[in-house]
Design an enzyme around this catalytic site. Sequence first.
Site, PDB file in Angstrom:
ATOM      1  N   TRP A 160      41.928  61.733  23.286  1.00 52.80           N
ATOM      2  CA  TRP A 160      40.340  61.683  22.832  1.00 52.80           C
ATOM      3  C   TRP A 160      40.559  63.174  23.103  1.00 52.80           C
ATOM      4  O   TRP A 160      40.914  63.550  24.693  1.00 52.80           O
ATOM      5  CB  TRP A 160      40.195  60.571  24.218  1.00 52.80           C
ATOM      6  CG  TRP A 160      38.235  61.140  24.431  1.00 52.80           C
ATOM      7  CD1 TRP A 160      37.767  60.897  23.324  1.00 52.80           C
ATOM      8  CD2 TRP A 160      37.530  61.280  25.167  1.00 52.80           C
ATOM      9  NE1 TRP A 160      36.560  60.998  23.021  1.00 52.80           N
ATOM     10  CE2 TRP A 160      36.481  61.148  24.807  1.00 52.80           C
ATOM     11  CE3 TRP A 160      38.028  61.326  26.805  1.00 52.80           C
ATOM     12  CZ2 TRP A 160      34.841  60.833  25.625  1.00 52.80           C
ATOM     13  CZ3 TRP A 160      36.355  60.805  27.357  1.00 52.80           C
ATOM     14  CH2 TRP A 160      35.216  61.180  27.082  1.00 52.80           C
ATOM     15  N   ASP A 241      42.353  56.135  31.746  1.00 51.26           N
ATOM     16  CA  ASP A 241      41.401  56.021  31.719  1.00 51.26           C
ATOM     17  C   ASP A 241      40.881  54.585  30.807  1.00 51.26           C
ATOM     18  O   ASP A 241      42.781  54.469  30.159  1.00 51.26           O
ATOM     19  CB  ASP A 241      41.113  57.192  30.305  1.00 51.26           C
ATOM     20  CG  ASP A 241      39.874  57.303  29.688  1.00 51.26           C
ATOM     21  OD1 ASP A 241      39.320  56.896  30.213  1.00 51.26           O
ATOM     22  OD2 ASP A 241      39.991  58.454  28.620  1.00 51.26           O
ATOM     23  N   LYS A 277      32.094  50.528  24.549  1.00 56.44           N
ATOM     24  CA  LYS A 277      32.379  49.649  23.395  1.00 56.44           C
ATOM     25  C   LYS A 277      32.461  48.103  23.179  1.00 56.44           C
ATOM     26  O   LYS A 277      31.942  47.758  22.884  1.00 56.44           O
ATOM     27  CB  LYS A 277      34.856  50.445  23.108  1.00 56.44           C
ATOM     28  CG  LYS A 277      34.146  52.007  23.158  1.00 56.44           C
ATOM     29  CD  LYS A 277      33.622  52.433  21.667  1.00 56.44           C
ATOM     30  CE  LYS A 277      33.641  53.377  21.209  1.00 56.44           C
ATOM     31  NZ  LYS A 277      33.328  54.266  22.145  1.00 56.44           N
TER      32      LYS A 277
END
Length: 345
Positions: A160, A241, A277
């Site tokens: 990311w 993460d 999400k």
Amino acid sequence: MAGRVNQLINHLKGDTINTMSVQAESWHGVPQAPPDSIFKLTAAYKEDTFPQKINLGVGAYRDDEDKPWVLPVVKKVTEILLNDPGLDHEYLPITGLPSFTSAAAKLILGADSPAITGDRVASVQTISGTGANHLGALFLSRFYGFGEGGRKVWLSNPTWVNHFAIFNNVSIEPITYPYYDPDTIGLAFQPFLNTLRTAAPRCVFLLHACAHNPTGVDPTREQWGQIADVILEKGHYAFFDCAYQGFASGDLEGDAWAVREFVKRGVPLLVCQSFAKNAGLYGERVGALHVVAPTKEAAQRIKSQLSVLQRSEISNPPAHGARLVLGDVPDFELRHAKKRDNWRC
């Protein structure tokens, strides 16, 4: 006497000239920064008049007409909260809504996790996953004893893109380890493992807990075990993460396996958690940071410092999103959302 007067006049004239020469900062040296690529794509999508356009930017729930779709269970909880006469808008504690951080920790670590039963987890509510990454990175920048490799964090290649900016902003240099193999369209496992082995002791490695962003390629459970072996052997630190729990396998428990296995085996770690999400709460910015400590006392000290860091930046996290995820509705958990709504996205 006249000479002294002339000196005073000249001095005052000089001060006037100096004062007139001082200018306010005009910021001419500030360069124009490029726009964020993902959000630039979203803006371009909204402006495009082509009727069959498709937004391939931010991944978000959409209905059959490509309109934003809210999970029915989130709508239900919103209604309950709106009609709760006891609901107020007081500040949350600096570290967040306690019922939320406790439930979030159980969701990723497992209710029977030895870290939770031993009170070894310092949990803080954050501004979604980005805030969790930032707070975790800031904590490491202040308190982690980096080894001979220096103040660096190893990121997967690719990762990311925001990871780079987050660590640079707290003076930790991001460098990359091999991860994706385009020839096999899979994991470059041996190069990854070799980097873990050859890196200086006590390095920080950022790992995607599941649904790797952006490749979607995850290690197998056997490979995760080998990764844990080397991290323990070299004294590295695992910076997990987790932005997509439930999306990789469709199972919340299964997607938490790597984190839980690392905790079980005593790997030093922290976990950044996002509910943007999987709960469809993009704009509510709901997240959590969990630092797993070796002892209860260490966890208490870590949480006290996380509180200080959080106070200086956001003071208190927002309440509404946390209440939506769990909040004051006793029987609401993400696993119920999964059952009721079948995780459409």
